[in-house]
Design a protein around this motif. Sequence first.
Motif, PDB file in Angstrom:
ATOM      1  N   MET A  92       0.833  -1.212   0.000  1.00 47.38           N
ATOM      2  CA  MET A  92       0.000   0.000   0.000  1.00 47.38           C
ATOM      3  C   MET A  92       0.856   1.246   0.000  1.00 47.38           C
ATOM      4  SD  MET A  92      -2.887  -0.768  -0.566  1.00 47.38           S
ATOM      5  CE  MET A  92      -4.146   0.452  -0.440  1.00 47.38           C
ATOM      6  N   LEU A  93       2.118   1.073   0.419  1.00 48.14           N
ATOM      7  CA  LEU A  93       3.002   2.234   0.526  1.00 48.14           C
ATOM      8  C   LEU A  93       3.216   2.886  -0.826  1.00 48.14           C
ATOM      9  CD1 LEU A  93       4.584   3.770   2.634  1.00 48.14           C
ATOM     10  CD2 LEU A  93       6.598   2.442   2.001  1.00 48.14           C
ATOM     11  N   ARG A  94       3.463   2.018  -1.839  1.00 45.03           N
ATOM     12  CA  ARG A  94       3.733   2.599  -3.159  1.00 45.03           C
ATOM     13  C   ARG A  94       2.496   3.264  -3.723  1.00 45.03           C
ATOM     14  NH1 ARG A  94       1.926  -2.190  -5.849  1.00 45.03           N
ATOM     15  NH2 ARG A  94       2.193  -3.768  -4.268  1.00 45.03           N
ATOM     16  N   LEU A  95       1.345   2.689  -3.405  1.00 42.75           N
ATOM     17  CA  LEU A  95       0.094   3.314  -3.848  1.00 42.75           C
ATOM     18  C   LEU A  95      -0.026   4.712  -3.264  1.00 42.75           C
ATOM     19  CD1 LEU A  95      -2.637   3.186  -5.224  1.00 42.75           C
ATOM     20  CD2 LEU A  95      -3.552   2.181  -3.143  1.00 42.75           C
TER      21      LEU A  95
ATOM     22  N   LEU B 146       2.429   6.543  -2.211  1.00 39.82           N
ATOM     23  CA  LEU B 146       3.440   7.410  -2.834  1.00 39.82           C
ATOM     24  C   LEU B 146       2.943   7.953  -4.171  1.00 39.82           C
ATOM     25  CD1 LEU B 146       6.960   5.891  -2.249  1.00 39.82           C
ATOM     26  CD2 LEU B 146       6.299   8.285  -2.064  1.00 39.82           C
ATOM     27  N   VAL B 147       2.394   7.023  -4.938  1.00 37.07           N
ATOM     28  CA  VAL B 147       1.894   7.416  -6.259  1.00 37.07           C
ATOM     29  C   VAL B 147       0.802   8.452  -6.115  1.00 37.07           C
ATOM     30  CG1 VAL B 147       0.603   6.600  -8.254  1.00 37.07           C
ATOM     31  CG2 VAL B 147       2.522   5.259  -7.385  1.00 37.07           C
ATOM     32  N   LEU B 148      -0.112   8.182  -5.184  1.00 37.43           N
ATOM     33  CA  LEU B 148      -1.219   9.111  -4.991  1.00 37.43           C
ATOM     34  C   LEU B 148      -0.718  10.471  -4.522  1.00 37.43           C
ATOM     35  CD1 LEU B 148      -4.003   6.894  -3.417  1.00 37.43           C
ATOM     36  CD2 LEU B 148      -4.014   8.051  -5.639  1.00 37.43           C
TER      37      LEU B 148
ATOM     38  N   SER C 192       2.221  11.810  -4.955  1.00 37.35           N
ATOM     39  CA  SER C 192       2.909  12.561  -6.020  1.00 37.35           C
ATOM     40  C   SER C 192       1.903  13.107  -7.022  1.00 37.35           C
ATOM     41  CB  SER C 192       3.948  11.683  -6.711  1.00 37.35           C
ATOM     42  OG  SER C 192       3.341  10.501  -7.171  1.00 37.35           O
ATOM     43  N   THR C 193       0.871  12.312  -7.321  1.00 34.31           N
ATOM     44  CA  THR C 193      -0.157  12.800  -8.247  1.00 34.31           C
ATOM     45  C   THR C 193      -0.819  14.044  -7.692  1.00 34.31           C
ATOM     46  OG1 THR C 193      -0.636  10.490  -8.610  1.00 34.31           O
ATOM     47  CG2 THR C 193      -2.133  12.065  -9.631  1.00 34.31           C
TER      48      THR C 193
ATOM     49  N   ILE D 262       1.486  17.066  -7.786  1.00 31.89           N
ATOM     50  CA  ILE D 262       1.589  17.667  -9.121  1.00 31.89           C
ATOM     51  C   ILE D 262       0.320  18.435  -9.447  1.00 31.89           C
ATOM     52  CG2 ILE D 262       1.709  17.135 -11.596  1.00 31.89           C
ATOM     53  CD1 ILE D 262       3.530  14.760 -10.790  1.00 31.89           C
TER      54      ILE D 262
ATOM     55  N   THR E  99       0.169  22.495 -10.131  1.00 30.60           N
ATOM     56  CA  THR E  99      -0.292  23.069 -11.394  1.00 30.60           C
ATOM     57  C   THR E  99      -1.540  23.908 -11.184  1.00 30.60           C
ATOM     58  OG1 THR E  99      -1.238  20.888 -11.751  1.00 30.60           O
ATOM     59  CG2 THR E  99       0.693  21.453 -13.034  1.00 30.60           C
ATOM     60  N   LEU E 100      -2.383  23.448 -10.290  1.00 36.44           N
ATOM     61  CA  LEU E 100      -3.608  24.187  -9.997  1.00 36.44           C
ATOM     62  C   LEU E 100      -3.274  25.558  -9.429  1.00 36.44           C
ATOM     63  CD1 LEU E 100      -6.633  23.471 -10.141  1.00 36.44           C
ATOM     64  CD2 LEU E 100      -6.554  23.049  -7.700  1.00 36.44           C
TER      65      LEU E 100
ATOM     66  N   PHE F  11      -0.575  27.150  -9.804  1.00 34.35           N
ATOM     67  CA  PHE F  11       0.032  27.973 -10.851  1.00 34.35           C
ATOM     68  C   PHE F  11      -1.049  28.599 -11.731  1.00 34.35           C
ATOM     69  CE2 PHE F  11       3.549  29.284 -13.397  1.00 34.35           C
ATOM     70  CZ  PHE F  11       2.997  29.431 -14.655  1.00 34.35           C
ATOM     71  N   ALA F  12      -2.003  27.737 -12.116  1.00 36.52           N
ATOM     72  CA  ALA F  12      -3.062  28.231 -13.000  1.00 36.52           C
ATOM     73  C   ALA F  12      -3.858  29.335 -12.333  1.00 36.52           C
ATOM     74  CB  ALA F  12      -3.984  27.080 -13.394  1.00 36.52           C
TER      75      ALA F  12
ATOM     76  N   SER G  24      -1.751  32.531 -11.889  1.00 43.59           N
ATOM     77  CA  SER G  24      -1.516  33.271 -13.126  1.00 43.59           C
ATOM     78  C   SER G  24      -2.799  33.915 -13.625  1.00 43.59           C
ATOM     79  CB  SER G  24      -0.934  32.358 -14.211  1.00 43.59           C
ATOM     80  OG  SER G  24      -1.815  31.310 -14.469  1.00 43.59           O
TER      81      SER G  24
ATOM     82  N   LEU H  33       9.860   2.922  -6.872  1.00 41.96           N
ATOM     83  CA  LEU H  33       8.705   2.138  -6.437  1.00 41.96           C
ATOM     84  C   LEU H  33       8.917   0.664  -6.745  1.00 41.96           C
ATOM     85  CD1 LEU H  33       5.789   4.492  -7.516  1.00 41.96           C
ATOM     86  CD2 LEU H  33       6.567   4.007  -5.190  1.00 41.96           C
TER      87      LEU H  33
ATOM     88  N   ILE I  39      -1.582   7.621 -14.136  1.00 42.49           N
ATOM     89  CA  ILE I  39      -1.192   9.004 -13.829  1.00 42.49           C
ATOM     90  C   ILE I  39      -0.926   9.772 -15.120  1.00 42.49           C
ATOM     91  CG2 ILE I  39       0.622  10.447 -12.809  1.00 42.49           C
ATOM     92  CD1 ILE I  39       0.870   8.185 -10.673  1.00 42.49           C
TER      93      ILE I  39
ATOM     94  N   ALA J 209      -0.402  27.891 -18.117  1.00 40.88           N
ATOM     95  CA  ALA J 209      -0.776  26.737 -17.311  1.00 40.88           C
ATOM     96  C   ALA J 209      -1.129  25.564 -18.221  1.00 40.88           C
ATOM     97  CB  ALA J 209      -1.949  27.086 -16.406  1.00 40.88           C
TER      98      ALA J 209
ATOM     99  N   PHE K  86       0.561  21.837 -18.097  1.00 40.45           N
ATOM    100  CA  PHE K  86      -0.200  20.589 -17.942  1.00 40.45           C
ATOM    101  C   PHE K  86       0.111  19.612 -19.065  1.00 40.45           C
ATOM    102  CE2 PHE K  86      -3.494  23.170 -15.558  1.00 40.45           C
ATOM    103  CZ  PHE K  86      -3.255  22.544 -14.357  1.00 40.45           C
TER     104      PHE K  86
END
Lengths: 400, 484
Positions: free
Chosen positions: A1-4, A6-8, A10-11, A14, A18-19, A21-22, A25, B266, B331, B416, B420
Amino acid sequence: MLRLQLVLISTVAIAILTLVFAISSSFSMYSSNTTNYDSRKSVSSSGDNYRIKAATLNTPHGVYQTTGDILDPTNQVIDDRNKIVIDPMKYLRTFNYGRVSTLPNGTILREFTLIATDNKVMEISPGVFYNVWTFNGTVPGPTIRATEGDLVRINFINNGSKPHSLHTHGIHPAEMDGSIDMVGPHGGKFVYEFYAKPFGVFPYHCHMQPLEEHISHGLYGVYIVDPKKPRPVADEMVMMMNGYDTDNDKENNFYTVNGIPYYYMHHPIQIQKDKLIRVYLVNMLEFDPINNFHLHANMYQLYRSGTSLTPSEYTDMVTMSQGERGILEFTYNYTGNYMFHAHKTEFAEKGWMGLFLVKDKNELDKMVNDSNNNNNFAQRNTATTAKQTLPGGHGGSSRY
Amino acid sequence: MEVVVDINKTDKQGGEETMDRTQQHHHPIIAKIKTQILNKKMILVALIPIIILGGMMIFLSSPAGQILLHNSGNSLPEITIERIEFQDSKIIAFLRNTGTTDVIIAQADINDRIQSAAIEPGKTLSRLASAKVIIPYSWNPGEPYEIGITTSDGIRFHKSVEAAALTPTPNLEQVSFFAIIGTFVGVVPVMIGLLWFPFIKRLSTNKYTFFLSLTAGLLLFLGIDALVEANKIAAQDVAGVFNGQMLIAMITIVSFLALLYISNKLVERATTATTSSVKSSKLLQSSSSSLASAATDSRFEGRVEERNQQELQHRKQSSSSLFTIAFMIAIGIGLHNLGEGLAIGAAVLLGNITFGTFLIVGFTLHNTTEGLAIVAPIAKSNSKVMLRRLVMMGIIAGAPAIVGVWIGGFLYSPIAAIIFLSVGAGAIFQVIYCIISWMKNNNNNIDVTKAREGRKSAWLNPSLIVGFIVGMIIMYITSLMVSS
């Protein structure tokens, strides 16, 4: 579950980055500066002492309250005389008869001085500055006027950085035509001398190559020759139709009558009810093949080129190509505001429109008295208008 | 060490000049002090060029420097109209000064006809500053408009809108409308694609390779598509000063490398966990033969709960790299869908799109393949795939489309959008890399264990090549349905 996880994580990271930033701006556009400008003041002021005041923009599409500046050439006034390319209200009724003397043979000599420059950057529309090439510092150049048979002597001085000349329409010898012989830059001189004939209304302009460049930058003006037996007394005015190609793409960005777009919309030309109005109309518009003059709620007698005392047409609409001109005579029988404009709508909506404000004689007299003590530039113009209306014509002559 | 000594000898603060070399070598405290001094010197040496550089910049911006650089050409004013909004009886243009000098805005026009306008916060824009120009105007829906802005030197800048449409405001109705569009464009097709899971699971090795490479083909198309789209935005809407194209290249490569690193970490972590477990050797064996045996495996994810929990745990561990790939794909596709949603939202905002059934159906078809891309790698893992996890991957891949439509529709920013799309492209390329390297390893495994097919380069496998090509073609054809 750890990698899940981590993935979540990082997602999500990101996505959030980006949000942010948007959003940042986008919102930076909405962020408002605390310094606010009073629109009218910002036009005239050179950058200090701004008052914080909300301005109101009034348009046919609605009213908008702004904390910012107003960009409204249809209503804004350029009230800095040092920057403005011309004072259209002064130009309207100013006819220059020159330094007058009589020659031994009885001929009247009229001497004028025209100085060409090409380095001025002046305000041609509120907030817009353009490198104008000028005769005597204005676009259009001064209106020169003589009577048929007079000897016209024009001392032409070229203070510009390029060769210029003075080409006057009318009848004269080849060496006085100013079309081939250049007058050198940086102080070059030439005396153009010819008899004023025939009577009529003519343009004068620089005739150096490239002609398009020299004319579009503003080297032109009106030359009037009166018939020996004067035309009937009237409230006379001169109207030069022109344009400015401020971005040099061979298309006009602005169209005007008498040099400033929309000027007579916020400074209506005041005329007297039932009084004969005479307009000396010249078209020097570059790039566009035609231009025209449409008068509202009235008709005018049109004297094409002004070379006849018999009208050529009774109309409310005349179309002219570059260099064409005419005399328009009309009388308003009702008071109120009347538009005049190019009926090429594009030109009208880029500045070539104006208003006649028709008033009773009493009203005009009263207004002259009221405004005598007022130093406001705009109102002074109006006062000048009114004063010159009353003598009926050859009022504002000045020496050049 | 000699260098250290030399430096110390010239150092005023160092009290060690009298020390001989043997002392230095053997005295740890002194050595430590020396190292610290050395570090300070290193910093100083590193700072010298920066100090000189700073001095040069101060000189060049001083009056003397200005004289030196005089007559080196005109600096032309430049503004960019970044966005145009249509509101009730108003048109609003968002400007940015993207030139090198201050700009004063003089006039505004619509369709090259001068209009009265207001500008906030003010008409003077310093470099990179922004402003909005409000033009009261009774615009007509569906008609094209060109907004022009003239600066004080008479230069006109303009931007066109293909069809005016009321700019969406973030109210409940609009938010839910965008959510529905995002769901149909992103979530629904991905979920539909995931339903191919049982089908893929039962395929023979060769057919599976075909589908896996088909996935890679699909993804390659999406990656290139993202780059092309980003480039289009960079060329059309982003001012030169932001150097949009290089931003795309930079972000794509950075996201590729970063995700490559993360996914490797990972996989490593998962592998370590596996080998440390008791049944590690057995699991490795089963892992290598899992692809072959999976062809006859009739179990599917719905019966996950009935399975022995311990066994399930191990199986999951063994196929961790496959899951990692699947997650990375999810992702990557999620980022791609975010970009896609952004583009749709922006198109609504900019008045370039009319929603029709055809367009939505097109997007749905186009994006269904994305679900396939997620399930393909995990289908052959020997472990039971939990429905919950599958759905989660579907959401990771699909839901960003909703967020994208919101952002694009309410607060569009071309920069932006570029970011993306570029991150998405990098993510997709990383996934393609993972799939290809995974296929290569597994083909070798098959070769070794079965010794049937002989040694083949992974690239010469016909199913792989055909899959790749078919994947690209499918994407191209379905993309025709959404291109306007």
